[in-house]
Write a protein that holds these residues in place. Structure first.
Motif, short mmCIF file in Angstrom:
data_model
loop_
_atom_site.label_atom_id
_atom_site.label_comp_id
_atom_site.label_asym_id
_atom_site.label_seq_id
_atom_site.Cartn_x
_atom_site.Cartn_y
_atom_site.Cartn_z
N UNK A 98 -14.56 -15.80 -48.27
CA UNK A 98 -14.08 -14.27 -48.65
C UNK A 98 -14.11 -13.31 -47.65
N UNK A 99 -15.25 -13.46 -46.85
CA UNK A 99 -15.54 -12.53 -45.84
C UNK A 99 -15.75 -11.02 -45.88
N UNK A 100 -15.89 -10.75 -47.08
CA UNK A 100 -16.24 -9.25 -47.55
C UNK A 100 -16.89 -9.33 -48.93
N UNK A 101 -17.46 -8.31 -49.54
CA UNK A 101 -18.11 -8.27 -50.89
C UNK A 101 -17.01 -8.52 -52.02
N UNK A 102 -17.52 -9.59 -52.84
CA UNK A 102 -16.87 -9.72 -53.80
C UNK A 102 -16.69 -8.88 -55.13
N UNK A 103 -15.49 -8.52 -55.71
CA UNK A 103 -15.49 -7.71 -56.83
C UNK A 103 -15.23 -8.42 -58.24
N UNK A 104 -14.64 -9.62 -58.07
CA UNK A 104 -14.28 -10.61 -59.18
C UNK A 104 -14.89 -12.01 -58.80
N UNK A 105 -15.09 -12.69 -59.93
CA UNK A 105 -15.67 -14.02 -59.73
C UNK A 105 -15.34 -15.00 -60.76
N UNK A 106 -15.37 -16.53 -60.77
CA UNK A 106 -14.95 -17.33 -61.65
C UNK A 106 -15.55 -18.67 -61.31
N UNK A 107 -15.37 -19.80 -61.93
CA UNK A 107 -16.00 -20.93 -61.66
C UNK A 107 -15.03 -22.13 -62.43
N UNK A 108 -14.91 -23.26 -62.03
CA UNK A 108 -14.22 -24.56 -62.70
C UNK A 108 -14.97 -25.60 -62.46
N UNK A 109 -14.57 -26.72 -63.51
CA UNK A 109 -14.86 -28.07 -63.31
C UNK A 109 -13.79 -28.86 -63.67
N UNK A 110 -13.31 -29.86 -62.82
CA UNK A 110 -12.31 -30.75 -63.23
C UNK A 110 -12.95 -32.12 -63.07
N UNK A 111 -12.96 -32.89 -64.32
CA UNK A 111 -13.75 -34.12 -64.57
C UNK A 111 -12.40 -35.11 -64.26
N UNK A 112 -12.87 -36.28 -63.33
CA UNK A 112 -12.02 -37.38 -63.25
C UNK A 112 -11.95 -38.20 -64.72
N UNK A 113 -10.92 -39.04 -64.83
CA UNK A 113 -10.59 -39.84 -66.06
C UNK A 113 -11.58 -40.63 -66.56
N UNK A 114 -12.46 -41.10 -65.62
CA UNK A 114 -13.50 -41.72 -66.20
C UNK A 114 -14.76 -41.35 -66.56
N UNK A 115 -14.71 -39.84 -66.83
CA UNK A 115 -15.56 -39.14 -67.52
C UNK A 115 -15.44 -38.25 -68.52
N UNK A 116 -16.37 -37.36 -69.04
CA UNK A 116 -15.79 -36.64 -70.25
C UNK A 116 -15.89 -35.17 -69.89
N UNK A 117 -15.08 -34.14 -70.41
CA UNK A 117 -15.03 -32.91 -70.13
C UNK A 117 -16.56 -32.33 -70.17
N UNK A 118 -17.40 -32.73 -70.92
CA UNK A 118 -18.67 -32.12 -71.16
C UNK A 118 -19.51 -32.50 -69.76
N UNK A 119 -19.10 -33.52 -69.36
CA UNK A 119 -19.83 -33.50 -67.76
C UNK A 119 -19.93 -32.54 -66.73
N UNK A 120 -18.34 -32.11 -66.68
CA UNK A 120 -18.21 -30.71 -66.10
C UNK A 120 -18.90 -29.42 -66.48
N UNK A 121 -18.67 -29.36 -67.70
CA UNK A 121 -19.13 -28.19 -68.61
C UNK A 121 -20.80 -28.16 -68.43
N UNK A 122 -21.58 -29.29 -68.44
CA UNK A 122 -22.65 -29.28 -68.18
C UNK A 122 -23.17 -28.85 -66.80
#
Length: 186
Positions: free
Chosen positions: A70-94
């Motif tokens: 970003x190169x400067x102070x953050x004012x907003x932020x977020x996160x993501x997890x995308x799980x491949x098809x041989x996994x479960x959504x809970x794996x990313x959430x965990x």
């Protein structure tokens, strides 16, 4: 933790709605593509060992990387997890819904609010939108925004793509930004 690759994207918006954006609005995304420690196991009763082995190291890897990009102070932020098809959504959430992961970003950004998140299961190249909120006051509407992300070859079936996003400001056309034109360094 087995990291296959790290992908960094920086978006710089210079014009929005026909107006110049000065200084340019910056948003950064850093994604790590890792081996899913639970791939192929279906429902896993106890995710704790995988969380312990992965979440903190992953947060420690991504938090400084996204803020550096970003190169400067953050004012907003977020996160993501995308799980491949041989996994479960809970794996990313965990991995992303634990303080072992999120506190690295929160501390690095001097933030106090919860990190908004998105998680899903998808094939390689899936497009996902990472929600962003203000780092200290989730009610500041100008900072409610999303950034679209995609890694062309990830996640593979046995992988998880985990991403952090940071913005140096609210939405480029927000009234808040116009009322505070020098709210951040140029």
């Amino acid at each position: 933790m087995n990291v296959r690759k790290i992908v960094t994207t920086v978006e710089e918006i210079r014009t929005e709605g026909g107006r110049q954006v000065t200084p340019a609005a910056r948003v950064a995304v850093v994604a790590a593509v890792i081996e899913n420690p639970w791939a192929g196991q279906g429902f896993v009763e106890d995710l704790a060992p995988g969380i312990e082995a992965t979440a903190s190291d992953l947060g420690a890897l991504l938090a400084p990387a996204v803020l550096d990009a970003l190169g400067e102070p953050a004012e907003a932020y977020g996160k993501a997890a995308i799980v491949g098809l041989n996994g479960e959504i809970e794996h990313g959430s965990a991995l992303i819904h634990t303080l072992k992961f999120g506190d690295h970003f929160r501390k690095a950004a001097n933030a106090t609010t919860l990190l908004p998140a998105v998680e899903k299961r998808a094939d390689a190249g899936a497009v996902f939108d990472i929600p962003l909120k203000h780092i200290t006051d989730a009610t500041i509407r100008s900072h409610h925004q999303t950034v679209e992300a995609r890694v062309a070859d990830a996640p593979h079936r046995d992988e998880i793509l985990v991403a952090l996003a940071a913005a140096a400001q609210g939405r480029p056309s927000s009234a808040w930004r116009r009322s505070r034109p020098n709210s951040r360094r140029a």
